[in-house]
Design a protein around this motif. Structure first.
Motif, PDB file in Angstrom:
ATOM      1  N   ILE A   1      43.377  53.343  36.511  1.00 26.43           N
ATOM      2  CA  ILE A   1      44.240  54.533  36.465  1.00 26.43           C
ATOM      3  C   ILE A   1      43.628  55.683  37.262  1.00 26.43           C
ATOM      4  CG2 ILE A   1      45.211  56.313  34.951  1.00 26.43           C
ATOM      5  CD1 ILE A   1      45.649  54.177  32.845  1.00 26.43           C
ATOM      6  N   SER A   2      42.305  55.860  37.158  1.00 29.72           N
ATOM      7  CA  SER A   2      41.654  56.950  37.892  1.00 29.72           C
ATOM      8  C   SER A   2      41.754  56.733  39.400  1.00 29.72           C
ATOM      9  CB  SER A   2      40.195  57.096  37.470  1.00 29.72           C
ATOM     10  OG  SER A   2      39.458  55.925  37.783  1.00 29.72           O
ATOM     11  N   SER A   3      41.614  55.489  39.864  1.00 28.44           N
ATOM     12  CA  SER A   3      41.746  55.214  41.298  1.00 28.44           C
ATOM     13  C   SER A   3      43.171  55.482  41.764  1.00 28.44           C
ATOM     14  CB  SER A   3      41.354  53.766  41.603  1.00 28.44           C
ATOM     15  OG  SER A   3      42.283  52.850  41.034  1.00 28.44           O
ATOM     16  N   THR A   4      44.142  55.228  40.898  1.00 34.18           N
ATOM     17  CA  THR A   4      45.545  55.515  41.217  1.00 34.18           C
ATOM     18  C   THR A   4      45.771  57.018  41.340  1.00 34.18           C
ATOM     19  OG1 THR A   4      46.280  53.525  40.046  1.00 34.18           O
ATOM     20  CG2 THR A   4      47.932  55.241  40.431  1.00 34.18           C
ATOM     21  N   LEU A   5      45.226  57.774  40.377  1.00 37.82           N
ATOM     22  CA  LEU A   5      45.382  59.238  40.407  1.00 37.82           C
ATOM     23  C   LEU A   5      44.711  59.841  41.635  1.00 37.82           C
ATOM     24  CD1 LEU A   5      44.771  60.087  36.637  1.00 37.82           C
ATOM     25  CD2 LEU A   5      46.954  60.114  37.857  1.00 37.82           C
ATOM     26  N   ILE A   6      43.547  59.310  42.003  1.00 40.27           N
ATOM     27  CA  ILE A   6      42.831  59.810  43.193  1.00 40.27           C
ATOM     28  C   ILE A   6      43.651  59.564  44.452  1.00 40.27           C
ATOM     29  CG2 ILE A   6      40.826  59.429  44.687  1.00 40.27           C
ATOM     30  CD1 ILE A   6      39.216  58.895  42.087  1.00 40.27           C
ATOM     31  N   LEU A   7      44.241  58.378  44.561  1.00 36.37           N
ATOM     32  CA  LEU A   7      45.048  58.062  45.747  1.00 36.37           C
ATOM     33  C   LEU A   7      46.229  59.008  45.864  1.00 36.37           C
ATOM     34  CD1 LEU A   7      45.687  56.202  48.149  1.00 36.37           C
ATOM     35  CD2 LEU A   7      47.032  54.792  46.582  1.00 36.37           C
ATOM     36  N   TYR A   8      46.927  59.219  44.760  1.00 39.42           N
ATOM     37  CA  TYR A   8      48.080  60.140  44.793  1.00 39.42           C
ATOM     38  C   TYR A   8      47.623  61.588  44.986  1.00 39.42           C
ATOM     39  CZ  TYR A   8      51.781  56.809  43.787  1.00 39.42           C
ATOM     40  OH  TYR A   8      52.702  55.790  43.884  1.00 39.42           O
ATOM     41  N   GLY A   9      46.453  61.911  44.458  1.00 40.33           N
ATOM     42  CA  GLY A   9      45.919  63.251  44.656  1.00 40.33           C
ATOM     43  C   GLY A   9      45.664  63.550  46.119  1.00 40.33           C
ATOM     44  N   MET A  10      45.348  62.511  46.886  1.00 37.40           N
ATOM     45  CA  MET A  10      45.103  62.688  48.319  1.00 37.40           C
ATOM     46  C   MET A  10      46.367  63.072  49.076  1.00 37.40           C
ATOM     47  SD  MET A  10      42.584  59.422  48.887  1.00 37.40           S
ATOM     48  CE  MET A  10      42.936  59.346  50.635  1.00 37.40           C
TER      49      MET A  10
ATOM     50  N   ASN B   1      38.828  47.833  34.793  1.00 34.29           N
ATOM     51  CA  ASN B   1      39.159  48.287  33.444  1.00 34.29           C
ATOM     52  C   ASN B   1      40.250  49.337  33.569  1.00 34.29           C
ATOM     53  OD1 ASN B   1      37.918  51.048  33.544  1.00 34.29           O
ATOM     54  ND2 ASN B   1      36.046  49.822  33.837  1.00 34.29           N
ATOM     55  N   ILE B   2      40.897  49.628  32.476  1.00 28.61           N
ATOM     56  CA  ILE B   2      42.073  50.513  32.515  1.00 28.61           C
ATOM     57  C   ILE B   2      41.727  51.889  33.074  1.00 28.61           C
ATOM     58  CG2 ILE B   2      43.731  51.746  31.070  1.00 28.61           C
ATOM     59  CD1 ILE B   2      43.941  49.292  29.321  1.00 28.61           C
ATOM     60  N   LEU B   3      40.608  52.477  32.619  1.00 30.64           N
ATOM     61  CA  LEU B   3      40.239  53.813  33.081  1.00 30.64           C
ATOM     62  C   LEU B   3      39.963  53.841  34.580  1.00 30.64           C
ATOM     63  CD1 LEU B   3      37.912  55.127  30.202  1.00 30.64           C
ATOM     64  CD2 LEU B   3      40.277  55.787  30.717  1.00 30.64           C
TER      65      LEU B   3
ATOM     66  N   LYS C   1      50.036  40.803  44.598  1.00 31.38           N
ATOM     67  CA  LYS C   1      49.197  39.931  43.784  1.00 31.38           C
ATOM     68  C   LYS C   1      47.787  40.487  43.632  1.00 31.38           C
ATOM     69  CE  LYS C   1      51.405  35.454  44.593  1.00 31.38           C
ATOM     70  NZ  LYS C   1      51.245  34.098  45.162  1.00 31.38           N
ATOM     71  N   SER C   2      47.331  41.218  44.658  1.00 32.76           N
ATOM     72  CA  SER C   2      45.991  41.784  44.620  1.00 32.76           C
ATOM     73  C   SER C   2      45.918  43.011  43.723  1.00 32.76           C
ATOM     74  CB  SER C   2      45.538  42.165  46.037  1.00 32.76           C
ATOM     75  OG  SER C   2      46.406  43.141  46.577  1.00 32.76           O
ATOM     76  N   ASP C   3      47.074  43.483  43.289  1.00 34.55           N
ATOM     77  CA  ASP C   3      47.144  44.651  42.413  1.00 34.55           C
ATOM     78  C   ASP C   3      47.081  44.229  40.959  1.00 34.55           C
ATOM     79  OD1 ASP C   3      49.171  47.214  44.020  1.00 34.55           O
ATOM     80  OD2 ASP C   3      47.117  47.294  43.269  1.00 34.55           O
ATOM     81  N   SER C   4      47.011  45.235  40.096  1.00 34.46           N
ATOM     82  CA  SER C   4      47.174  45.007  38.670  1.00 34.46           C
ATOM     83  C   SER C   4      48.309  45.886  38.197  1.00 34.46           C
ATOM     84  CB  SER C   4      45.884  45.362  37.918  1.00 34.46           C
ATOM     85  OG  SER C   4      45.715  46.764  37.881  1.00 34.46           O
ATOM     86  N   LEU C   5      48.729  45.684  36.978  1.00 34.43           N
ATOM     87  CA  LEU C   5      49.811  46.509  36.443  1.00 34.43           C
ATOM     88  C   LEU C   5      49.384  47.972  36.355  1.00 34.43           C
ATOM     89  CD1 LEU C   5      52.618  45.516  35.566  1.00 34.43           C
ATOM     90  CD2 LEU C   5      51.909  45.840  33.208  1.00 34.43           C
ATOM     91  N   CYS C   6      48.094  48.206  36.089  1.00 36.11           N
ATOM     92  CA  CYS C   6      47.599  49.576  35.954  1.00 36.11           C
ATOM     93  C   CYS C   6      47.409  50.266  37.300  1.00 36.11           C
ATOM     94  CB  CYS C   6      46.291  49.588  35.166  1.00 36.11           C
ATOM     95  SG  CYS C   6      46.518  49.232  33.414  1.00 36.11           S
TER      96      CYS C   6
END
Length: 239
Positions: free
Chosen positions: A145-154, A140-142, A44-49
Motif C-alpha cells: 500500500i505504501s508503494s502504491t501511495l508513493i507512486l500516486y504521490g509522484m 506485505n500489506i503495508l 499477474k506481476s501485481d497483487s491486489l494491494c
C-alpha cells in the motif's frame, strides 16, 4: 487564511465537478477490471494491494482533463463573474486570495488521489473473481500500500504545476475556454518532450528520474506562484 482555504474547498466540493471526476474514475476502473484478461495483461506481476498502480496512467489522463476545468473554476470564473472583485474590495489581500486558491487546489488533488486509490481497492475486492492470478499481497500489506501511495504521490507535483499554469493563463486572458485550450496545447507539447514522456510512464521511471521530475516540478510550481501573484497584482479588477 484558514477561513479562505475552507471557503474555497466548500466551493469546490459543492460544485458538480467532483461527482463528474469521481464517476469518470469509477467508470474507467470498472471497465478495466471487467475487461481484464490475464493472458493479455501483465497484471499477474501485481497483487491486489498494488492493483491501483496498474491504473496510474489512466488516473493521469483523468487529471489532465479535469485539472484545467478545476483551475478555471477556482480562478478564471471568479475573475469573470466578479466574485474575486468583491473579496478584494474588502480584506484580505490579493496574495492571500491567490494562495488560498492554490492551497485549495493542492488539497483537492490530494483528496481526489486518495479517493481514486480507494475506488481501485473497492472495485478490486468486489470484482476479485475477474482477476484470476492476482495474489493478495506481494511482500506485505503495508509495503504494498505504501508503494502504491508513493507512486500516486509522484503525480501530484507535476499536476500542481499544470494547474498553476492554467491559473496563470486564466489570470492573463480572463477566459476559461482560452485557458483550457492553451493548457491542453501546452500539455500536448510537453508530452512530446523527454520529461513529459517520463511523466506518462511514471510507473517505470527510476528513483533518480523520479527525484529529478519532482525537483523540476517543484521549481516550476514555485516560479508559477510568483508569476501568478505578479500578474494578479497588475490586473485591474476593482470597480
Amino acid at each position: 487564511m484558514i477561513n479562505l482555504v475552507a471557503n474555497e474547498n466548500k466551493k469546490i466540493f459543492k460544485s458538480k465537478l467532483i461527482p463528474g471526476f469521481l464517476l469518470s474514475g469509477a467508470l474507467l476502473i470498472w471497465l478495466n477490471i471487467i475487461m481484464y484478461d490475464p493472458k493479455l495483461c501483465d497484471w499477474k506481476s501485481d497483487s491486489l494491494c498494488t492493483f491501483p498502480k496498474s491504473l496510474v496512467e489512466i488516473y493521469i489522463q483523468i487529471l489532465m482533463f479535469y485539472i484545467p476545468i478545476f483551475a478555471g473554476f477556482l480562478m478564471t470564473k471568479d475573475l469573470v463573474d466578479g466574485t474575486l472583485k468583491l473579496s478584494l474590495i474588502r480584506e484580505p489581500s490579493r496574495i492571500k486570495n491567490l494562495i488560498s486558491k492554490q492551497l485549495s487546489f493542492i488539497i483537492f488533488l490530494a483528496i481526489e488521489t486518495l479517493a481514486f486509490i480507494l475506488m481501485c481497492y473497492i472495485f478490486a475486492f468486489v470484482y476479485y473473481k475477474n482477476m484470476t492470478g492476482l495474489q493478495l499481497v506481494q511482500v506485505n500489506i503495508l509495503t504494498d500500500i505504501s508503494s502504491t501511495l508513493i507512486l500516486y504521490g509522484m503525480t501530484i507535483l507535476p499536476s500542481i504545476t499544470y494547474g498553476l499554469f492554467t491559473m496563470l493563463i486564466g489570470i492573463i486572458f480572463k477566459n476559461a475556454v482560452i485557458a483550457n485550450l492553451v493548457s491542453v496545447t501546452g500539455l500536448i507539447f510537453l508530452f512530446n518532450t523527454e520529461i513529459g514522456m517520463k511523466f506518462t510512464m511514471i510507473e517505470s521511471i527510476t528513483k533518480s528520474e523520479s527525484i529529478g521530475l519532482s525537483l523540476i516540478s517543484l521549481f516550476l510550481s514555485l516560479m508559477l506562484v510568483v508569476i501568478n501573484n505578479i500578474y494578479l497584482e497588475k490586473q485591474d479588477i476593482i470597480y
